[in-house]
Motif scaffolding. Structure first.
Motif, PDB file in Angstrom:
ATOM      1  N   LEU A  62     135.555  61.105  72.998  1.00 41.31           N
ATOM      2  CA  LEU A  62     135.752  62.487  72.532  1.00 41.31           C
ATOM      3  C   LEU A  62     134.575  62.948  71.676  1.00 41.31           C
ATOM      4  CD1 LEU A  62     139.538  62.456  71.573  1.00 41.31           C
ATOM      5  CD2 LEU A  62     138.481  63.955  73.254  1.00 41.31           C
ATOM      6  N   LEU A 101     131.751  63.671  74.008  1.00 40.26           N
ATOM      7  CA  LEU A 101     131.963  64.910  74.767  1.00 40.26           C
ATOM      8  C   LEU A 101     131.806  66.140  73.883  1.00 40.26           C
ATOM      9  CD1 LEU A 101     134.986  63.929  77.014  1.00 40.26           C
ATOM     10  CD2 LEU A 101     132.693  64.530  77.764  1.00 40.26           C
ATOM     11  N   ILE A 106     128.058  66.570  73.888  1.00 46.04           N
ATOM     12  CA  ILE A 106     127.469  66.922  75.187  1.00 46.04           C
ATOM     13  C   ILE A 106     127.883  68.325  75.619  1.00 46.04           C
ATOM     14  CG2 ILE A 106     127.467  66.325  77.653  1.00 46.04           C
ATOM     15  CD1 ILE A 106     127.776  63.383  76.730  1.00 46.04           C
ATOM     16  N   LEU A 107     129.151  68.644  75.407  1.00 49.50           N
ATOM     17  CA  LEU A 107     129.643  69.955  75.848  1.00 49.50           C
ATOM     18  C   LEU A 107     129.585  70.994  74.735  1.00 49.50           C
ATOM     19  CD1 LEU A 107     132.811  68.674  77.730  1.00 49.50           C
ATOM     20  CD2 LEU A 107     130.566  69.157  78.684  1.00 49.50           C
ATOM     21  N   ASP A 108     129.281  70.566  73.522  1.00 48.02           N
ATOM     22  CA  ASP A 108     129.272  71.455  72.357  1.00 48.02           C
ATOM     23  C   ASP A 108     130.540  72.311  72.366  1.00 48.02           C
ATOM     24  OD1 ASP A 108     128.656  72.849  70.147  1.00 48.02           O
ATOM     25  OD2 ASP A 108     126.974  73.973  70.977  1.00 48.02           O
ATOM     26  N   ASP A 109     131.665  71.613  72.382  1.00 49.58           N
ATOM     27  CA  ASP A 109     132.941  72.314  72.579  1.00 49.58           C
ATOM     28  C   ASP A 109     133.873  72.120  71.383  1.00 49.58           C
ATOM     29  OD1 ASP A 109     134.593  73.490  75.133  1.00 49.58           O
ATOM     30  OD2 ASP A 109     135.865  72.481  73.664  1.00 49.58           O
ATOM     31  N   LYS A 110     134.365  73.239  70.870  1.00 45.57           N
ATOM     32  CA  LYS A 110     135.230  73.203  69.683  1.00 45.57           C
ATOM     33  C   LYS A 110     136.612  72.619  69.998  1.00 45.57           C
ATOM     34  CE  LYS A 110     133.115  75.564  66.208  1.00 45.57           C
ATOM     35  NZ  LYS A 110     133.174  75.349  64.777  1.00 45.57           N
ATOM     36  N   THR A 111     137.095  72.829  71.220  1.00 42.87           N
ATOM     37  CA  THR A 111     138.413  72.288  71.570  1.00 42.87           C
ATOM     38  C   THR A 111     138.367  70.764  71.514  1.00 42.87           C
ATOM     39  OG1 THR A 111     138.747  74.170  73.007  1.00 42.87           O
ATOM     40  CG2 THR A 111     140.249  72.336  73.301  1.00 42.87           C
ATOM     41  N   VAL A 112     137.285  70.198  72.050  1.00 43.77           N
ATOM     42  CA  VAL A 112     137.144  68.738  72.009  1.00 43.77           C
ATOM     43  C   VAL A 112     137.030  68.282  70.549  1.00 43.77           C
ATOM     44  CG1 VAL A 112     135.814  66.767  72.828  1.00 43.77           C
ATOM     45  CG2 VAL A 112     135.989  68.791  74.247  1.00 43.77           C
ATOM     46  N   VAL A 124     140.460  68.019  69.098  1.00 41.71           N
ATOM     47  CA  VAL A 124     141.172  66.819  69.563  1.00 41.71           C
ATOM     48  C   VAL A 124     140.601  65.583  68.847  1.00 41.71           C
ATOM     49  CG1 VAL A 124     141.800  65.448  71.584  1.00 41.71           C
ATOM     50  CG2 VAL A 124     141.559  67.914  71.804  1.00 41.71           C
TER      51      VAL A 124
END
Lengths: 405, 361
Positions: free
Chosen positions: B122, B125, B128-134, B137
């Motif tokens: 996590l 990810l 790599i995805l620069d994602d706030k949802t991840v 989590v």
């Protein structure tokens, strides 16, 4: 529904993702949250203005398309040369937060400002509803604390000062710990959002002036879009540096006590009439049921809705008021005995406030009715108010207030 | 009678406990770094993963990291600590599965291995995805791992007391169970430790949603999230107070100690929460009326960052303490039943049994 101009960018980004990463993300995210990945940031349309102007979805789309071409996206901003904005600075402030190996950080606006002011600068960031006063909505291009005349834009230095000092008594913090380059980039980005927002409002209002031949579409010519819509906004920003309020020097032999006494006289007099709002004790207990321009526009629109007979438009307007505007709040006059000066505590800052008033707020300009010398007397009196007679801070305590009078 | 020196020389080293406590301590430091990464928005200070700026993560030049930019120090430090925690978890698994550890401990260590792998993925990810949802989590899995690590350390330490394994316990003796004091008549009191544990975790989950809120989130949604977090705080406070009140003299004294620790932590956490509010949004207008402050708050000040980060860490401490208390207060027996390690035919309620076992041990 507001259009999402970055939808294409999302698709491209998703497509370029490696299959293994995509599968892992889908598995983990779906298993743990059941929801999808965070969408990329996008500029929200000014739905309040669009609904006020009764724009059709096609017209809203046209405005969004023109703005996308002129200003780009929150992740990839562009600025027409007419704005005079520095794209390198914009790119430092824009986009998601990230930094390089030497610690140079990008995405400064998203890191420091967007949670209150919103990605679009519409004062609809996640935390906005908690703040009192609400954060500034940059889109109307109105700024309160500046060294320029009331109707003029603030200078670059004015905005830098606000970022460095913050606004005491509000949730706006001081960013004094940021570097000069970072503050500079943020100021440039605030100007960018303001120019973009004001251009959007002008575009939306332009539909109202279209003739029948236009068939409800704005002319997409450079002459109209840049010459008539963008340039008038950009020119005001460029002219700010030349619109400084002239400030006469304080006489070297000024008798401070006499000046304070004269200021007091003006404070209670009919000419300045500061007492009307700030109250006879200076505690801000005068007229307190007024709104600033941002809240007033919502209050007045709500009143207009009462007389509307188009049911579908009315229902849309109510929806917009719920999702795209915050509940209006009155603006209490400042308690001058607390020693908190939102626009800056320097004497010259208070001089600017008295001279030009506060743009967007009920505080009127004294310019033209009161001489510069008398403004200085008022400034000296106002600066004396937080102090008790023995020179200690704390005159806002009622008992001490009685002593003063 | 053997001297204390002789008995310590004779006693074998409880390696699962040693490694478990090392793991717990390292996890606490890892979580501190993780909390600071969020406070300083430093998650993207290193754009690649599992490498660091093209280097193998473990071989990234020390000086460049240690004396480098603050954000890089935090993010790369977080990764190094994460790798250390991962290796310690694997080492613990090797020790536990090769020895005579109880099924409960084995299950927990297996869960820790799964969690540490998922958490590492996590974290990767998120970058790599620069994602706030991840990121959200990732922030929810961290406390979960910490809770499991706390349980492991607590149970592994019991081996020395002979209480971790059903096999280590005295043989089933109905006479002892009859002698055990009756369970409390107040049924709600019996459930308090478990409910508090769940509430403490959910409160951390709610806090993580606030800290990782995306800038595009609507103000109304965020307002509800804050209200939920405040309601959660009220619930945890009430439960912590109930835990102190619910304890009865025939129950394990350790549970009472933990309940008091939790209540103290909750009081401290409330103050830190108020501090975090002030350092983030400034003092509310009604406070400023009473205590006018002529200066604006300073964004990203070390003091503010410390208060906000401490708020997260004390939340973790409450969770860890809640795990320890729940285990002392009948949770151990529930866990054993869950993994099928409890001796069959035990008729006494878990809390009474816990008291009896504690005394026998």
């Amino acid at each position: 529904m507001p259009t999402n101009p970055t939808l294409t960018a999302t698709s491209l980004r998703a497509a370029s993702m490696r299959p293994l990463q995509s599968c892992l993300l889908a598995l983990v995210v779906a298993a743990t949250t059941g929801c999808g990945a965070t969408p990329p940031a996008w500029f929200r349309s000014n739905m309040v203005e669009a609904t006020k102007q009764k724009l059709t979805p096609d017209q809203e789309r046209q405005v969004a398309t023109v703005l996308l071409a002129m200003f780009g996206t929150p992740d990839d901003p562009v600025a027409p040369p007419e704005t005079g904005l520095d794209v390198a600075k914009l790119q430092l402030a824009a986009g998601p937060v990230r930094s390089d190996i030497v610690g140079r950080k990008n995405g400064l606006y998203r890191e420091h400002c967007a949670h209150c002011h919103g990605v679009t600068g519409d004062a609809l960031g996640p935390t906005a509803a908690f703040l009192n006063p609400y954060p500034r909505d940059y889109r109307p291009g109105v700024f309160k604390f500046k060294s320029t005349e009331r109707a003029d834009k603030p200078t670059h230095a004015d905005l830098v000062r606000i970022l460095e000092n913050g606004i005491p008594g509000t949730s706006m913090p001081s960013f004094a710990l940021l570097s000069e380059t970072q503050v500079d980039a943020l100021v440039e980005y605030v100007k960018y959002l303001s120019i973009r927002g004001e251009t959007e409002i002008n575009l939306m209002r332009a539909f109202f002036e279209l003739d029948d031949e236009a068939e409800g579409k704005l002319p997409e010519t450079r002459e109209f879009l840049v010459g008539e819509v963008l340039e008038p906004v950009a020119e005001k920003w460029k002219a700010a540096a030349d619109a400084l309020i002239p400030v006469p020097e304080i006489p070297a032999d000024l008798d401070l006590e006499a000046s304070i006494a004269k200021g007091r006289e003006l404070f209670y007099g009919d000419k300045a009439n500061c007492v009307k709002c700030h109250g006879p004790t200076g505690l801000g207990d005068g007229q307190a049921n007024d709104y600033d321009d941002w809240n007033k526009s919502i209050v007045e629109w709500k009143k207009e809705l009462g007389g509307a007979d188009d049911a579908s438009w009315l229902s849309r307007a109510k929806q917009v008021l719920t999702g795209d505007a915050l509940e209006p709040r009155t603006i209490p006059p400042r308690n001058l005995r607390m020693g908190i000066y939102r626009g800056g505590r320097r004497p010259i800052d208070i001089y600017y406030r008295v001279h030009a008033g506060i743009n967007g707020a009920p505080m009127p300009a004294a310019k033209g009715t009161i001489s510069p010398e008398d403004i200085w007397h008022i400034v000296n009196y106002v600066r004396s108010l937080p102090y008790t007679l023995d020179g200690e801070l704390g005159a806002d305590r009622p008992a001490l207030v009685r002593d003063r009078f | 009678m053997a001297t204390s020196a002789e008995s310590s020389a004779a006693a074998p080293v409880n390696w699962p406990a040693v490694v478990a406590w090392t793991l717990l301590a390292t996890t606490a430091v890892l979580l501190s770094f993780g909390a600071l990464v969020t406070t300083y928005d430093a998650a993207m200070a290193v754009p690649d993963w599992p490498g660091t700026f093209g280097h193998n993560m473990l071989l990234f030049p020390f000086a460049e990291w240690f004396w480098g930019p603050w954000d890089l120090f935090l993010e790369h430090g977080h990764r190094l600590l994460g790798a250390t925690v991962g290796m310690l978890t694997l080492l613990l698994a090797a020790i536990v599965f090769s020895g005579r550890s109880s099924p409960t401990l084995r299950w927990l260590v297996a869960a820790a291995v799964v969690l540490v792998v998922v958490q590492g993925a996590l974290g990767g990810l998120r970058v790599i995805l620069d994602d706030k949802t991840v990121a959200k989590v990732h922030a929810c899995t961290g406390p979960l791992f910490f809770a499991v690590a706390t349980a492991i350390a607590s149970i592994a330490s019991r081996r020395g007391r002979g209480a971790d394994r059903a096999a280590d316990r005295p043989s089933h003796d109905p006479a002892r169970e009859v002698a055990a004091p009756p369970p409390p008549s107040w049924a709600l009191g019996a459930a308090v430790p478990t409910v508090l544990l769940v509430a403490a975790y959910l409160q951390l989950v709610a806090g993580a949603q606030l800290r990782h809120a995306d800038a595009t989130l609507a103000p109304t949604t965020f307002r509800w999230m804050v209200i939920l977090h405040l309601l959660g705080a009220a619930a945890v406070t009430v439960l912590a107070a109930l835990a102190v009140v619910a304890w009865q003299p025939h129950e394990p004294p350790a549970a009472r100690r933990w309940s008091r620790v939790i209540l103290a932590l909750v009081v401290c956490q409330s103050l830190l929460g108020a501090g975090a509010w002030v350092f983030t949004w400034g003092a509310p207008a009604w406070i400023q009326e009473a205590w006018p402050v002529a200066e604006a708050i300073r964004a990203r000040s070390p003091r503010g960052a410390m208060v906000v980060t401490a708020h997260v860490l004390v939340g973790m401490a409450i969770l860890g303490s809640a795990v320890a208390m729940a285990l002392e207060w009948g949770g151990m027996e529930r866990l054993e039943r869950l993994v099928g390690a409890a001796p069959r035919g035990r008729s006494a309620p878990p809390r009474a049994a816990a008291g009896a076992v504690g005394r026998v041990a």
